[in-house]
Design a protein around this motif. Structure first.
Motif, PDB file in Angstrom:
ATOM      1  N   PRO A 115       0.818  -1.222   0.000  1.00 17.48           N
ATOM      2  CA  PRO A 115       0.000   0.000   0.000  1.00 17.48           C
ATOM      3  C   PRO A 115       0.854   1.275   0.000  1.00 17.48           C
ATOM      4  N   GLU A 116       2.015   1.233   0.663  1.00 15.02           N
ATOM      5  CA  GLU A 116       2.892   2.409   0.650  1.00 15.02           C
ATOM      6  C   GLU A 116       3.406   2.674  -0.766  1.00 15.02           C
ATOM      7  N   MET A 117       3.638   1.612  -1.544  1.00 14.80           N
ATOM      8  CA  MET A 117       4.057   1.799  -2.938  1.00 14.80           C
ATOM      9  C   MET A 117       2.946   2.513  -3.719  1.00 14.80           C
ATOM     10  N   GLN A 118       1.698   2.150  -3.445  1.00 14.06           N
ATOM     11  CA  GLN A 118       0.579   2.822  -4.104  1.00 14.06           C
ATOM     12  C   GLN A 118       0.506   4.285  -3.663  1.00 14.06           C
ATOM     13  N   GLN A 119       0.730   4.530  -2.385  1.00 16.82           N
ATOM     14  CA  GLN A 119       0.727   5.893  -1.842  1.00 16.82           C
ATOM     15  C   GLN A 119       1.829   6.733  -2.503  1.00 16.82           C
ATOM     16  N   ILE A 120       3.002   6.146  -2.682  1.00 16.97           N
ATOM     17  CA  ILE A 120       4.117   6.838  -3.335  1.00 16.97           C
ATOM     18  C   ILE A 120       3.732   7.192  -4.769  1.00 16.97           C
ATOM     19  N   THR A 121       3.135   6.230  -5.487  1.00 14.59           N
ATOM     20  CA  THR A 121       2.705   6.478  -6.866  1.00 14.59           C
ATOM     21  C   THR A 121       1.724   7.639  -6.920  1.00 14.59           C
ATOM     22  N   THR A 122       0.746   7.636  -6.017  1.00 14.85           N
ATOM     23  CA  THR A 122      -0.267   8.701  -5.974  1.00 14.85           C
ATOM     24  C   THR A 122       0.371  10.053  -5.677  1.00 14.85           C
ATOM     25  N   LEU A 123       1.281  10.095  -4.715  1.00 17.05           N
ATOM     26  CA  LEU A 123       1.970  11.352  -4.385  1.00 17.05           C
ATOM     27  C   LEU A 123       2.770  11.864  -5.580  1.00 17.05           C
ATOM     28  N   LEU A 124       3.517  10.986  -6.229  1.00 22.08           N
ATOM     29  CA  LEU A 124       4.319  11.407  -7.380  1.00 22.08           C
ATOM     30  C   LEU A 124       3.426  11.941  -8.494  1.00 22.08           C
ATOM     31  N   GLN A 125       2.307  11.258  -8.731  1.00 27.66           N
ATOM     32  CA  GLN A 125       1.375  11.739  -9.762  1.00 27.66           C
ATOM     33  C   GLN A 125       0.821  13.111  -9.404  1.00 27.66           C
ATOM     34  N   SER A 126       0.574  13.356  -8.115  1.00 28.69           N
ATOM     35  CA  SER A 126       0.052  14.659  -7.699  1.00 28.69           C
ATOM     36  C   SER A 126       1.076  15.769  -7.923  1.00 28.69           C
ATOM     37  N   PHE A 127       2.364  15.399  -7.987  1.00 29.83           N
ATOM     38  CA  PHE A 127       3.423  16.376  -8.273  1.00 29.83           C
ATOM     39  C   PHE A 127       3.712  16.452  -9.777  1.00 29.83           C
ATOM     40  N   GLY A 128       2.931  15.705 -10.579  1.00 32.15           N
ATOM     41  CA  GLY A 128       3.150  15.695 -12.020  1.00 32.15           C
ATOM     42  C   GLY A 128       4.341  14.859 -12.445  1.00 32.15           C
ATOM     43  N   LYS A 129       4.748  13.931 -11.571  1.00 37.50           N
ATOM     44  CA  LYS A 129       5.896  13.069 -11.873  1.00 37.50           C
ATOM     45  C   LYS A 129       5.407  11.718 -12.386  1.00 37.50           C
ATOM     46  N   PRO A 130       6.232  11.035 -13.170  1.00 36.19           N
ATOM     47  CA  PRO A 130       5.815   9.725 -13.682  1.00 36.19           C
ATOM     48  C   PRO A 130       5.760   8.675 -12.575  1.00 36.19           C
ATOM     49  N   THR A 131       5.021   7.624 -12.852  1.00 40.85           N
ATOM     50  CA  THR A 131       4.968   6.483 -11.944  1.00 40.85           C
ATOM     51  C   THR A 131       6.376   5.907 -11.847  1.00 40.85           C
TER      52      THR A 131
END
Length: 144
Positions: A43-59
């Motif tokens: 779940p933390e990996m999913q959280q990291i993906t979501t945070l990065l996307q919110s910053f406009g960064k790639p998965t």
């Protein structure tokens, strides 16, 4: 940001290591611990993906950067994959302690230098959970 892009593949390796346990260990305490590692870090990996996307960064990719603290080399992973029974248990815990310590080091850097509240919150939860797991593994190793 660097914390998030580094922590994703770091967690991916921990999950990969955790998935080795049920087929190589007969130690129920270790099997339960490995499940806990996987259930915390996926779940933390999913959280990291979501945070990065919110910053406009790639998965992020699961691609390993062996310069990261606590990352196992291909040779170390091959040795772990080849082991079984009590030898596997001991090696897995020793490697996971090293792996967790690397994650804690990265998280502590984020706590000291980071400026995003969500990222720092994730870093704090990583420090808390992984320090508890290190303590548990050290206890298990001392009893073996």
């Amino acid at each position: 940001m660097n914390f998030l892009t580094m922590m994703y593949p770091h967690h991916a390796q921990a999950v990969e290591m955790a998935k080795l346990v049920p087929t190589r260990s007969q130690n129920q305490q270790l099997i339960t611990l490995a499940q806990a590692v996987e259930q915390a870090q996926s779940p933390e990996m999913q959280q990291i993906t979501t945070l990065l996307q919110s910053f406009g960064k790639p998965t992020p990719s699961g691609e390993m950067n062996h310069d990261m603290p606590g990352i196992m080399t291909k040779d170390q992973m091959a040795k772990l994959e080849a082991a079984s029974g009590p030898e596997f248990d001991k090696l897995w815990m020793q490697m996971m302690i090293q792996h967790h310590q690397g994650a804690i080091d990265m998280a502590n850097t984020e706590l000291a230098q980071g400026n995003n509240a969500d990222s720092k919150s994730l870093a704090q939860s990583i420090v808390t959970a992984q320090q508890q797991e290190i303590t548990q593994m050290n206890t298990m190793l001392s009893q073996s």
